[in-house]
Scaffold this motif. Structure first.
Motif, PDB file in Angstrom:
ATOM      1  N   LEU A 118      24.862  27.437 -29.648  1.00  0.00           N
ATOM      2  CA  LEU A 118      25.552  26.433 -30.440  1.00  0.00           C
ATOM      3  C   LEU A 118      26.699  27.060 -31.201  1.00  0.00           C
ATOM      4  O   LEU A 118      26.706  28.263 -31.461  1.00  0.00           O
ATOM      5  CB  LEU A 118      24.568  25.771 -31.411  1.00  0.00           C
ATOM      6  CG  LEU A 118      23.368  25.109 -30.747  1.00  0.00           C
ATOM      7  CD1 LEU A 118      22.405  24.595 -31.799  1.00  0.00           C
ATOM      8  CD2 LEU A 118      23.796  23.992 -29.815  1.00  0.00           C
ATOM      9  N   GLN A 119      27.659  26.243 -31.567  1.00  0.00           N
ATOM     10  CA  GLN A 119      28.804  26.717 -32.334  1.00  0.00           C
ATOM     11  C   GLN A 119      29.263  25.628 -33.283  1.00  0.00           C
ATOM     12  O   GLN A 119      28.910  24.473 -33.130  1.00  0.00           O
ATOM     13  CB  GLN A 119      29.925  27.131 -31.393  1.00  0.00           C
ATOM     14  CG  GLN A 119      30.364  26.025 -30.455  1.00  0.00           C
ATOM     15  CD  GLN A 119      31.119  26.556 -29.258  1.00  0.00           C
ATOM     16  OE1 GLN A 119      31.303  27.743 -29.114  1.00  0.00           O
ATOM     17  NE2 GLN A 119      31.562  25.674 -28.396  1.00  0.00           N
ATOM     18  N   ILE A 120      30.029  26.011 -34.250  1.00  0.00           N
ATOM     19  CA  ILE A 120      30.617  25.040 -35.172  1.00  0.00           C
ATOM     20  C   ILE A 120      31.697  24.292 -34.406  1.00  0.00           C
ATOM     21  O   ILE A 120      32.550  24.901 -33.763  1.00  0.00           O
ATOM     22  CB  ILE A 120      31.186  25.754 -36.419  1.00  0.00           C
ATOM     23  CG1 ILE A 120      30.039  26.424 -37.187  1.00  0.00           C
ATOM     24  CG2 ILE A 120      31.967  24.791 -37.297  1.00  0.00           C
ATOM     25  CD1 ILE A 120      30.487  27.370 -38.271  1.00  0.00           C
ATOM     26  N   ALA A 121      31.651  22.980 -34.439  1.00  0.00           N
ATOM     27  CA  ALA A 121      32.541  22.151 -33.615  1.00  0.00           C
ATOM     28  C   ALA A 121      34.002  22.533 -33.789  1.00  0.00           C
ATOM     29  O   ALA A 121      34.739  22.643 -32.818  1.00  0.00           O
ATOM     30  CB  ALA A 121      32.337  20.677 -33.940  1.00  0.00           C
ATOM     31  N   GLU A 122      34.418  22.773 -35.013  1.00  0.00           N
ATOM     32  CA  GLU A 122      35.820  23.069 -35.270  1.00  0.00           C
ATOM     33  C   GLU A 122      36.272  24.387 -34.648  1.00  0.00           C
ATOM     34  O   GLU A 122      37.449  24.604 -34.438  1.00  0.00           O
ATOM     35  CB  GLU A 122      36.087  23.147 -36.791  1.00  0.00           C
ATOM     36  CG  GLU A 122      35.958  21.844 -37.510  1.00  0.00           C
ATOM     37  CD  GLU A 122      34.553  21.523 -37.983  1.00  0.00           C
ATOM     38  OE1 GLU A 122      34.421  20.778 -38.954  1.00  0.00           O
ATOM     39  OE2 GLU A 122      33.567  22.013 -37.392  1.00  0.00           O
ATOM     40  N   LYS A 123      35.335  25.258 -34.334  1.00  0.00           N
ATOM     41  CA  LYS A 123      35.679  26.565 -33.762  1.00  0.00           C
ATOM     42  C   LYS A 123      35.634  26.566 -32.243  1.00  0.00           C
ATOM     43  O   LYS A 123      35.935  27.565 -31.621  1.00  0.00           O
ATOM     44  CB  LYS A 123      34.747  27.633 -34.327  1.00  0.00           C
ATOM     45  CG  LYS A 123      34.957  27.816 -35.811  1.00  0.00           C
ATOM     46  CD  LYS A 123      34.145  28.943 -36.362  1.00  0.00           C
ATOM     47  CE  LYS A 123      34.464  29.049 -37.853  1.00  0.00           C
ATOM     48  NZ  LYS A 123      33.774  30.126 -38.491  1.00  0.00           N
ATOM     49  N   SER A 124      35.287  25.445 -31.639  1.00  0.00           N
ATOM     50  CA  SER A 124      35.137  25.405 -30.193  1.00  0.00           C
ATOM     51  C   SER A 124      36.387  24.924 -29.466  1.00  0.00           C
ATOM     52  O   SER A 124      36.471  25.038 -28.273  1.00  0.00           O
ATOM     53  CB  SER A 124      33.969  24.502 -29.815  1.00  0.00           C
ATOM     54  OG  SER A 124      34.299  23.155 -30.073  1.00  0.00           O
ATOM     55  N   SER A 133      41.868  21.254 -37.067  1.00  0.00           N
ATOM     56  CA  SER A 133      42.054  20.118 -37.958  1.00  0.00           C
ATOM     57  C   SER A 133      41.522  18.802 -37.405  1.00  0.00           C
ATOM     58  O   SER A 133      41.015  17.986 -38.159  1.00  0.00           O
ATOM     59  CB  SER A 133      43.529  19.974 -38.320  1.00  0.00           C
ATOM     60  OG  SER A 133      44.304  19.725 -37.172  1.00  0.00           O
ATOM     61  N   LEU A 134      41.598  18.589 -36.093  1.00  0.00           N
ATOM     62  CA  LEU A 134      41.135  17.310 -35.542  1.00  0.00           C
ATOM     63  C   LEU A 134      39.617  17.175 -35.620  1.00  0.00           C
ATOM     64  O   LEU A 134      39.109  16.129 -36.016  1.00  0.00           O
ATOM     65  CB  LEU A 134      41.614  17.142 -34.101  1.00  0.00           C
ATOM     66  CG  LEU A 134      43.126  17.004 -33.934  1.00  0.00           C
ATOM     67  CD1 LEU A 134      43.491  16.883 -32.463  1.00  0.00           C
ATOM     68  CD2 LEU A 134      43.644  15.809 -34.712  1.00  0.00           C
TER      69      LEU A 134
END
Length: 168
Positions: A10-16, A21-22
């Protein structure tokens, strides 16, 4: 040899994705919605407002029998505030990124079923479905966009795991 645990990273959505920003915009908009709506569930106004949706839902109507109208609203409020907390933590911890997005998606999947079960969604004076009433029809239809935002965060949170899952 790949273990089942290694298949789902798993990963943080913003880092994928390329645009931090979106995804962050979607996350924090959902946080505001869950904090606001979750907090409102502790008022009689909101409990009475959601009662018809709950009462007509085959998925959720049992809550009224178990907790009553206000108690059901409290339970939903706790779940919504928990979803907000998971979304907030998800900005920092990958497991919560996926968990918060999944909780959010589940919320909107359930509320979209109200579209099929709540009387008055189809506007009879306009010929019935596909014409929908302002309340509750259009009120419920907006949850389609919130579901899309939730799924976007969820997919971005687990996106990196799919190629690994294919390697077995």
């Amino acid at each position: 040899m790949t273990t089942r645990a290694n298949q789902f990273r798993l990963q943080i959505a913003e880092k994928s994705v390329g645009s931090l920003s979106l995804q962050a915009l979607l996350r924090w908009a959902l946080v505001v919605i869950f904090l606001w709506f979750g907090g409102m569930k502790f008022t009689a106004y909101e409990a009475n407002g959601i009662a018809p949706f709950i009462a007509n839902s085959p998925i959720m109507s049992w809550l009224h029998a178990l907790f009553g109208v206000q108690g059901t609203s409290y339970v939903i409020g706790v779940l919504e505030l928990s979803t907000a907390a998971a979304l907030i933590l998800g900005a920092f911890q990958p497991i919560f990124s996926a968990l918060g997005a999944a909780m959010s998606a589940a919320t909107y999947l359930i509320t979209l079923t109200f579209f099929l079960t709540t009387p008055g969604v189809a506007e009879a004076t306009a010929g019935g479905f596909p014409a929908i009433s302002a309340m509750p029809g259009q009120f419920l239809l907006k949850d389609l966009v919130l579901l899309a935002a939730s799924l976007s965060l969820l997919l971005a949170s687990v996106q990196g795991s799919w190629p690994n899952a294919q390697k077995s």
